[in-house]
Design an enzyme around this catalytic site. Structure first.
Site, PDB file in Angstrom:
ATOM      1  N   ARG A 151      -0.485  13.811  12.872  1.00  0.00           N
ATOM      2  CA  ARG A 151       0.067  13.633  11.523  1.00  0.00           C
ATOM      3  C   ARG A 151      -0.008  14.908  10.674  1.00  0.00           C
ATOM      4  NH1 ARG A 151      -1.650   7.838   9.254  1.00  0.00           N
ATOM      5  NH2 ARG A 151       0.237   8.164   8.031  1.00  0.00           N
ATOM      6  N   ASP A 161       5.158   0.593  11.901  1.00  0.00           N
ATOM      7  CA  ASP A 161       4.008  -0.178  11.394  1.00  0.00           C
ATOM      8  C   ASP A 161       4.038  -1.629  11.836  1.00  0.00           C
ATOM      9  OD1 ASP A 161       3.831   1.588   8.228  1.00  0.00           O
ATOM     10  OD2 ASP A 161       3.083   2.053  10.214  1.00  0.00           O
ATOM     11  N   LYS A 175       0.855  -1.205   0.000  1.00  0.00           N
ATOM     12  CA  LYS A 175       0.000   0.000   0.000  1.00  0.00           C
ATOM     13  C   LYS A 175       0.878   1.238   0.000  1.00  0.00           C
ATOM     14  CE  LYS A 175      -1.711   1.558   4.027  1.00  0.00           C
ATOM     15  NZ  LYS A 175      -1.414   2.966   4.352  1.00  0.00           N
ATOM     16  N   ASN A 176       1.915   1.243   0.851  1.00  0.00           N
ATOM     17  CA  ASN A 176       2.714   2.458   1.034  1.00  0.00           C
ATOM     18  C   ASN A 176       3.724   2.679  -0.075  1.00  0.00           C
ATOM     19  OD1 ASN A 176       1.200   2.807   3.289  1.00  0.00           O
ATOM     20  ND2 ASN A 176       2.792   2.204   4.739  1.00  0.00           N
ATOM     21  N   CYS A 208      -5.430  11.021  12.604  1.00  0.00           N
ATOM     22  CA  CYS A 208      -6.163   9.754  12.681  1.00  0.00           C
ATOM     23  C   CYS A 208      -5.877   9.169  14.072  1.00  0.00           C
ATOM     24  CB  CYS A 208      -5.714   8.816  11.569  1.00  0.00           C
ATOM     25  SG  CYS A 208      -3.990   8.379  11.721  1.00  0.00           S
ATOM     26  N   ARG A 233      -8.489  -1.203   4.713  1.00  0.00           N
ATOM     27  CA  ARG A 233      -7.800  -0.079   4.060  1.00  0.00           C
ATOM     28  C   ARG A 233      -6.427  -0.530   3.554  1.00  0.00           C
ATOM     29  NH1 ARG A 233      -6.234   3.843   7.739  1.00  0.00           N
ATOM     30  NH2 ARG A 233      -4.889   4.306   5.992  1.00  0.00           N
TER      31      ARG A 233
HETATM   32  C1  EPZ Z   1       4.069   6.798   6.139  1.00  0.00           C
HETATM   33  O1  EPZ Z   1       3.240   7.768   6.756  1.00  0.00           O
HETATM   34  C2  EPZ Z   1       3.222   5.531   6.055  1.00  0.00           C
HETATM   35  N1  EPZ Z   1       2.046   5.799   5.239  1.00  0.00           N
HETATM   36  C3  EPZ Z   1       2.816   5.106   7.466  1.00  0.00           C
HETATM   37  O2  EPZ Z   1       2.094   3.889   7.347  1.00  0.00           O
HETATM   38  C4  EPZ Z   1       4.083   4.844   8.279  1.00  0.00           C
HETATM   39  O3  EPZ Z   1       3.728   4.505   9.600  1.00  0.00           O
HETATM   40  C5  EPZ Z   1       4.955   6.108   8.293  1.00  0.00           C
HETATM   41  O4  EPZ Z   1       5.237   6.516   6.931  1.00  0.00           O
HETATM   42  C6  EPZ Z   1       6.266   5.901   9.023  1.00  0.00           C
HETATM   43  O5  EPZ Z   1       6.994   4.883   8.415  1.00  0.00           O
HETATM   44  C7  EPZ Z   1       2.182   5.825   3.890  1.00  0.00           C
HETATM   45  O6  EPZ Z   1       3.259   5.657   3.345  1.00  0.00           O
HETATM   46  C8  EPZ Z   1       0.927   6.074   3.090  1.00  0.00           C
HETATM   47  P1  EPZ Z   1       5.942  10.259   8.321  1.00  0.00           P
HETATM   48  P2  EPZ Z   1       3.719   9.320   6.814  1.00  0.00           P
HETATM   49  O7  EPZ Z   1       5.747  11.494   7.559  1.00  0.00           O
HETATM   50  O8  EPZ Z   1       4.412   9.667   5.571  1.00  0.00           O
HETATM   51  C9  EPZ Z   1       5.509  13.423  11.818  1.00  0.00           C
HETATM   52  C10 EPZ Z   1       0.237   2.477   7.620  1.00  0.00           C
HETATM   53  O9  EPZ Z   1      -0.327   1.911   8.568  1.00  0.00           O
HETATM   54  N2  EPZ Z   1       5.416  14.404  10.731  1.00  0.00           N
HETATM   55  O10 EPZ Z   1       7.225   9.500   8.193  1.00  0.00           O
HETATM   56  O11 EPZ Z   1       2.548  10.123   7.234  1.00  0.00           O
HETATM   57  C11 EPZ Z   1       4.273  12.541  11.863  1.00  0.00           C
HETATM   58  O12 EPZ Z   1       3.255  13.178  12.611  1.00  0.00           O
HETATM   59  C12 EPZ Z   1       0.708   3.912   7.771  1.00  0.00           C
HETATM   60  O13 EPZ Z   1       0.439   1.956   6.512  1.00  0.00           O
HETATM   61  C13 EPZ Z   1       5.346  15.762  11.058  1.00  0.00           C
HETATM   62  O14 EPZ Z   1       5.356  16.140  12.230  1.00  0.00           O
HETATM   63  O15 EPZ Z   1       4.758   9.237   8.020  1.00  0.00           O
HETATM   64  C14 EPZ Z   1       4.783  11.301  12.532  1.00  0.00           C
HETATM   65  O16 EPZ Z   1       4.812  11.521  13.921  1.00  0.00           O
HETATM   66  C15 EPZ Z   1       0.534   4.414   9.187  1.00  0.00           C
HETATM   67  N3  EPZ Z   1       5.244  16.661  10.047  1.00  0.00           N
HETATM   68  C16 EPZ Z   1       6.215  11.171  12.016  1.00  0.00           C
HETATM   69  O17 EPZ Z   1       6.571  12.491  11.536  1.00  0.00           O
HETATM   70  C17 EPZ Z   1       5.216  16.292   8.728  1.00  0.00           C
HETATM   71  O18 EPZ Z   1       5.148  17.163   7.848  1.00  0.00           O
HETATM   72  C18 EPZ Z   1       6.382  10.158  10.906  1.00  0.00           C
HETATM   73  O19 EPZ Z   1       5.604  10.595   9.848  1.00  0.00           O
HETATM   74  C19 EPZ Z   1       5.281  14.914   8.428  1.00  0.00           C
HETATM   75  C20 EPZ Z   1       5.393  13.987   9.445  1.00  0.00           C
END
Ligand code: EPZ
Length: 414
Positions: A119, A301, A21-22, A114, A394
């Site tokens: 996020r 994850d 998915k990711n 969520c 999902r």
């Molecule tokens: C991706 O989410 C994945 N989703 C997530 O998988 C995964 O848990 C995550 O990466 C970490 O590996 C997809 O790829 C669609 P991040 P993403 O930006 O990109 C903070 C699943 O179950 N952050 O690396 O949203 C954020 O709040 C999902 O498949 C900011 O503060 O993750 C989080 O605490 C869940 N500001 C941390 O960084 C920003 O602008 C990691 O987020 C962006 C992120």
């Protein structure tokens, strides 16, 4: 929708893994960078991917989906992402960079938080501003205008989504962009590889420092989604929960090294080039310390799955430290404790003492937490009912059917 699980059936057999998915979501997001055909193979048939396709169709892209191959082509006829589709999934944010790069304008409803955390997308937006894009937040939307110009940008956190968006924003930029502290997850690397296949000039693929030299246009390409490493971890966790012997095929063991390291000191794990066999006869005492961090460290994850494994381990103490999402521990711990688990959560830490679980009705509140509850149900004595299966659908394709093929007593109640 709910799953009905009667635990204690041992699992035996082979199960193939489908596309991640990711990985599929950022590849679909990047398809806006060209009007030519972008052919994406091994696309998983899951709700988030279907919603992303509906979003792109609603904005004007021509999309066909035959089997596991999705073909995207044509121009957008609007840069305003319809709220109806954009709010269906957080992954909709992954069109931001590509639309700004190709059309120099986008209006996108801000993806809400969520169950696992707020996020925000501040890193995505700060990066676009560093590229000279005007970013305005109005009500619950973000409006970006301007053609990206190459710049240096250091991400305060190695955000997966921000790396993906800024890669897409920079490939058509004027000049050279240097992204530092970039995410290096396999799904990010796959996006970098597809962008190169589309004609992007990217140096440092797979690294933490990436140099992108903007080009005038990108052409179509054909690409295959990488196997879903979280689904691999889910099937291996099911084998542990129920005990037995399971071979997961069509996977890349090197993509989940940190998770396998936790298992191979506790079970018989045999690795092949594109498969893993796990044999489990009993539960270990504990899983030691689990500290989540960006790749290649322990993936957040896979944390929900490991919380379940620790919950039914043999009386020992496991400590989980969740460093990515501020709310990822609480809700699942509460549901597992209803099943007889002994989990204490304080701030971003969980202390888990292994115990015997008993079947009861539990509620999934997020995708990976829901999978964790299914794993717990495979181990629990008696019947477990997992509610909120729509969260699980999902990101998983026919999870109940796949586990039943291995011998689990699990059925879906709509
Ligand atoms: C991706 O989410 C994945 N989703 C997530 O998988 C995964 O848990 C995550 O990466 C970490 O590996 C997809 O790829 C669609 P991040 P993403 O930006 O990109 C903070 C699943 O179950 N952050 O690396 O949203 C954020 O709040 C999902 O498949 C900011 O503060 O993750 C989080 O605490 C869940 N500001 C941390 O960084 C920003 O602008 C990691 O987020 C962006 C992120």
């Amino acid at each position: 929708m709910e799953y009905i699980i009667n635990g204690a059936n041992r699992l035996y057999g082979e199960i193939a893994v489908y596309g991640a998915k990711n990985c599929a979501l950022p590849l679909l997001g990047a398809s806006v960078l060209t009007d030519e055909d972008v052919v994406i193979h091994n696309c998983p048939y899951i709700v988030d991917v279907a919603n992303m396709i509906d979003l792109l169709k609603a904005m004007g892209k021509n999309i066909t989906w035959q089997g596991d191959t999705v073909v995207v082509s044509g121009k957008l006829n609007t840069v305003k992402a319809p709220e109806k589709y954009a709010t269906l999934l957080r992954g909709s944010a992954l069109i931001l960079g590509g639309v700004v790069a190709k059309y120099n304008e986008i209006e996108l409803p801000l993806p809400g938080g969520c169950a696992i955390g707020a996020r925000p997308i501040d890193i995505h937006l700060a990066g676009l501003q560093a590229l000279g894009v005007d970013v305005q937040c109005r009500d619950s939307s973000v409006i970006c205008r301007g053609k990206p110009c190459g710049a240096r940008y250091h991400m305060r956190f190695a955000s997966v989504g921000a790396t993906e968006n800024l890669l897409c924003a920079s490939v058509l930029a004027r000049g050279e962009t240097i992204l530092s502290n970039a995410a290096t997850e396999p799904e990010v690397v796959a996006l970098e590889e597809m962008l190169v296949a589309m004609g992007a000039d990217i140096e440092g693929v797979g690294g933490v420092d990436i140099t992108v030299r903007g080009t005038d246009k990108l052409h179509g390409a054909e690409f295959t989604v990488i196997p879903d490493r979280i689904v691999v971890a889910t099937y291996l966790s099911a084998a542990v929960a129920a005990t037995g012997r399971v071979t997961v095929t069509n996977c890349r063991p090197e993509h989940l090294r940190s998770f396998i390291n936790k298992l191979e000191t506790r079970f018989a794990v045999k690795e092949y080039f594109d498969a893993i066999t796990l044999t489990a006869d009993s539960q270990p005492s504990d899983y030691g310390r689990i500290i989540t961090a960006p790749y290649p460290f322990f993936p957040t994850d896979m944390q929900s799955l490991t919380m379940s494994l620790a919950a039914f381990s043999n009386g020992g103490k496991t400590i989980i430290c969740e460093n990515l999402f501020e709310n990822r521990l609480q809700s699942n711990a509460a549901e597992l404790n209803k099943m007889g688990a002994n989990i204490i959560v304080k701030d971003n830490k969980a202390i888990i003492y292994g115990s015997n679980l008993r079947g009861i009705t539990v509620q999934a509140r997020d995708l990976r937490g829901g999978a964790g509850l299914v794993i717990a149900g495979l181990n629990a004595r008696g019947q477990t009912v997992v509610r909120g299966v729509e969260h699980i659908n999902r990101g998983y394709c026919n999870l109940a059917e796949s586990l039943a093929e291995l011998g689990a007593d699990i059925t879906e109640n709509t």
